[in-house]
Scaffold this motif. Structure first.
Motif: not given
Length: 457
Positions: A15-27, A29-35
């Motif tokens: 669950f932690g691995i899936c959550l980490s990589f999902t959050a990485t892709l979301y940040l 692809i979706v948000i895309g700024n430097f932070p």
């Protein structure tokens, strides 16, 4: 419980691995700024670390399982799992479970080794030789008594018996199961060898037992000679004592009654009759003693059988024809039952006829004075395939006290007879590698059974 914790831990990691990589892709692809990108890098690093821990956790668990399985496979129960108890509570519980299982195995093996040692000690102490042999001839187990009997301190294969005794090697190499064999082996050794087979883990092993019966046979032989000497002494004394007494009486008659008159001896008529009667008695007793000695000569000088192929039924028919008139004259019903199946034996027809005739004559005497007397002869094969002849009568039977003595030479329960017939018959059957046995119920029935061992027919 341990498995549930292990399962829960795997789920948390995944669950932690899936959550980490999902959050990485979301940040990214979706948000895309430097932070967001910086946050994505942190999430990715967290996922990698979790994946590493998951891999190490599974690898460590697999390693423990592999070590545990190997320890069972190679019976290495001294292994202990405890070095990583401090890393994780799951490992501590797993280690404790593995250690408990291995402790149970150690206890079971110790118990089996104790029982095995106990059995080995018993086998080494028994007075019977024991040898366990694989089908390839390799010796699995041999006790000290067997080593002493065969005169070998070490033996790994039955081929090592060839130089010791070829007959023993042949027996052990081709011995069939559940059979006995008697072997004159070395000096003062007479072995009885028994064999049986046992299947263990798809492998057949043969178990041989050796017993030296030389001393027992020697003791029996001494007892037989002592019994024979007692009977001989009894019969001879029964004849010699009255002869000696009569001789003294006749000498006394001659001393008192014989008178010398004018160069002639005169003896009263009464004294002459006493002399005649005494001399006649001496003659009768002497004849009886001679017959007894002739009977002993017949028993001790029995000729060797002239073996030939015989039809058992023809032998019985021929013998019954000879006896039919004698049995009929005695007022006894006589019959014989012969199966339709032809039975072949090897033997001497003249000697075997003597045995059957003797048994039938004994049956005639046993039926004297009995109403509805009957003698029956049956033949065939027993459950083991051994040919047999049975002589059955419904006469007076044999008293239990005499049943074990009737085959002894010169033992008889009859008023007339030498007591040699049954012992002679038994000796003839022994020369034919057969047996002669009796079963009797006093006042009802007696069965004498002649049996030919099938491996000699």
């Amino acid at each position: 419980m341990i498995f549930n914790r292990f399962q829960f831990k795997i789920i948390i990691y995944l669950f932690g691995i899936c959550l980490s990589f999902t959050a990485t892709l979301y940040l990214i692809i979706v948000i895309g700024n430097f932070p967001a990108i910086f946050g994505a890098i942190l999430c990715a690093i967290t996922g990698v670390i979790l994946f590493k821990y998951l891999y190490l956790f599974i690898a460590k668990t697999n390693q423990k399982l592999e070590r545990f399985i190997d320890s069972i496979k190679y019976a290495d129960f001294v292994l202990k799992f405890s070095s990583d108890d401090y890393l994780d509570k799951n490992f501590k519980g797993l280690n404790n479970s593995f250690n408990s299982i291995l402790a149970a195995f150690r206890k079971e093996r110790a118990s089996k080794e104790e029982n095995l040692q106990y059995l080995k000690t018993i086998l080494q102490q028994v007075n019977t030789g024991l040898m366990v042999v694989h089908n390839d001839g390799s010796v699995v187990l041999v006790n000290e008594r067997a080593k002493k009997i065969i005169n070998l301190r070490r033996i790994k294969h039955i081929n090592e018996l060839k130089p010791v005794d070829k007959r023993l090697y042949k027996i052990l190499n081709s011995f069939s199961s559940n059979t006995n064999y008697l072997l004159d082996f070395l000096d003062n050794t007479q072995l009885i060898i028994r064999s049986t087979s046992l299947k263990i883990k798809n492998k057949t092993v043969r178990i041989f037992t050796f017993q030296n019966i030389y001393s027992e046979l020697q003791q029996k032989e001494i007892e037989s000679w002592q019994n024979l000497i007692k009977i001989l002494r009894h019969e001879i004394m029964n004849s010699i004592t009255p002869i000696s007494s009569l001789n003294a009486t006749l000498c006394e008659i001659l001393d008192k009654d014989l008178i010398l008159e004018t160069d002639k001896y005169i003896l009263p008529e009464e004294s002459v009759e006493d002399l005649k009667e005494g001399l006649s008695t001496i003659e009768n007793r002497t004849d009886g003693l001679i017959k007894f000695i002739d009977s002993y000569r017949a028993y001790s000088n029995l000729p060797k059988p002239n073996f030939e192929q015989l039809n058992l039924h023809e032998l019985i028919q021929k013998t019954c024809q000879l006896l039919a008139s004698e049995v009929s004259n005695a007022g006894i019903k006589f019959e014989y039952a012969i199966p339709s199946e032809e039975v072949k034996i090897k033997g001497d027809s003249n000697l075997l006829e003597m045995v059957i005739i003797n048994l039938v004559k004994n049956a005639i005497q046993a039926n004297e004075g009995f109403k509805n007397a009957q003698i029956k002869i049956t033949s065939g094969k027993d459950e083991k395939g051994n040919p047999f002849i049975a002589v059955i009568d419904n006469g007076k039977g044999i008293v239990p006290e005499a049943i074990d003595k009737i085959f002894m030479p010169f033992f008889t329960t009859k008023k007339v007879g030498t007591g040699i017939g049954l012992s002679l018959s038994k000796q003839i059957m022994q020369l034919h590698y057969g047996t002669l046995s009796v079963k009797s119920e006093e006042g009802k029935q007696t069965i004498f059974t002649i049996k030919f061992l099938s491996k000699y027919t």
